[in-house]
Design an enzyme around this catalytic site. Structure first.
Site, PDB file in Angstrom:
ATOM      1  N   PRO A  67      -7.415   6.349   2.536  1.00 58.95           N
ATOM      2  CA  PRO A  67      -7.788   6.444   3.947  1.00 58.95           C
ATOM      3  C   PRO A  67      -7.273   5.293   4.793  1.00 58.95           C
ATOM      4  O   PRO A  67      -8.054   4.490   5.300  1.00 58.95           O
ATOM      5  CB  PRO A  67      -9.309   6.463   3.883  1.00 58.95           C
ATOM      6  N   CYS A  68      -5.984   5.226   4.954  1.00 58.66           N
ATOM      7  CA  CYS A  68      -5.418   4.112   5.699  1.00 58.66           C
ATOM      8  C   CYS A  68      -5.824   4.158   7.172  1.00 58.66           C
ATOM      9  O   CYS A  68      -5.715   3.178   7.880  1.00 58.66           O
ATOM     10  CB  CYS A  68      -3.899   4.099   5.564  1.00 58.66           C
TER      11      CYS A  68
END
Length: 100
Positions: A67-68
């Site tokens: 989940p950048c």
DNA sequence: TTCCTGACGCTCG
DNA sequence: GCGAGCGCCAGGA
């Protein structure tokens, strides 16, 4: 997908140890929460390398599992996002109730 | 090995 | 409160 598989994939994509550390820290951010580039840098032991953190996230080979988009700027701005731009990043965070 | 670049942060005017 | 500049570290050419 377990941690071992993750590391294996990251290695196959030619990421350095630092980059892998950054991505793994990003992976540990709980849903609905966000972390800043500075925090991630500090967690991998290099508080001053916040800029390098952005470079590492940009190379993220698994934007689905990593989940950048949960990594934002210290001043509250979203910052950039290679998976579809800041607009897309905002939508993702909203869907997780990480932001209003 | 050296130089340039980048999904940023902080200070100063 | 806001914008411009400088500093920071890692990677790639």
């Amino acid at each position: 997908m377990n941690r071992k598989e993750m590391l294996s994939i990251l290695s196959e994509n030619g990421l350095t140890r630092f980059q892998k550390d950054v991505l793994m820290e990003t992976l540990s951010i709980p849903k609905g929460k966000t972390a800043t580039y500075k925090e991630i840098a500090a967690k991998v032991g290099k508080p001053g390398a916040y800029r390098a953190v952005g470079t590492a996230l940009k190379k993220n080979p698994l934007p689905i599992v990593i989940p950048c988009h949960r990594v934002i700027k210290t001043n509250g701005e979203l910052g950039n996002y290679s998976g579809g731009g800041t607009k897309r990043k905002k939508e993702l965070l909203k869907s997780e109730h990480a932001i209003l």
